[in-house]
Design a protein around this motif. Sequence first.
Motif: not given
Length: 220
Positions: A38-46, A56-58, A109-117, A142-144
């Motif tokens: 699991l990576l450190d995610v630098d993300f803070n927007q709603n 894993n993404a959750v 017409k919506e915008q999406f964020f895809f949280f993935c590996g 990341r998958t190793h």
Amino acid sequence: MSSNSSILSTKKLSTTQKELLLNSGIGFVEYNVIEIELLDVDFNQNIENAIFTSKNAVKALQNLEFEIQNCFCVGENTKKLLEGNGLKVSEIAQNASDLGEIISKNYKKEQFFFFCGNLRRDELPSILKENNVKLDEIVVYRTHKKSKKFDRTFNGILFFSPSAVQSYVSNNIIDNSMVFCIGNTTASEAKKYTNNIIVANKPTVENVIVQAVKYFDKRI
């Protein structure tokens, strides 16, 4: 009882999952052919709309301080984990392609964020791109691959992701083993190496095991 059958599970199983095999008399070996970081995610927007195709993404986002209004996910287990974290699941599909079709049809017409590996499959982003759906991808794990050579053959092999198939075949051949896959995307990867494939009715570890038990019980 299927005491002469042996199965390789390409991930470590829980006690109750092991019991499904042990109660049927099937011998098995378990081994994690992939490891998740699991990576450190630098993300803070709603976010209004987020896509999750894996638990894993959750897990990678569990401690972050931002809000997601609507979640779109693959699989019941991912849905349960999202809801367990207090998130609202607007749409669920059995696989990424189906989810891509649902979003393209009903949320174009919506915008999406895809949280993935880092090894995410192309199906979902490709479908959304073809339908001009706005998509931002954020890699949160990341998958190793942890491949190991086995000097034996197994009657059955349980696979739970396409990357698990890739990891296993980097050092082994599937040969005449019957392969049991958690879903169609995993099965499409396995099809590159064998036609002996059974896909689970539901994308759960338990259902993969049940399919294997049924198959070997019939062969006695």
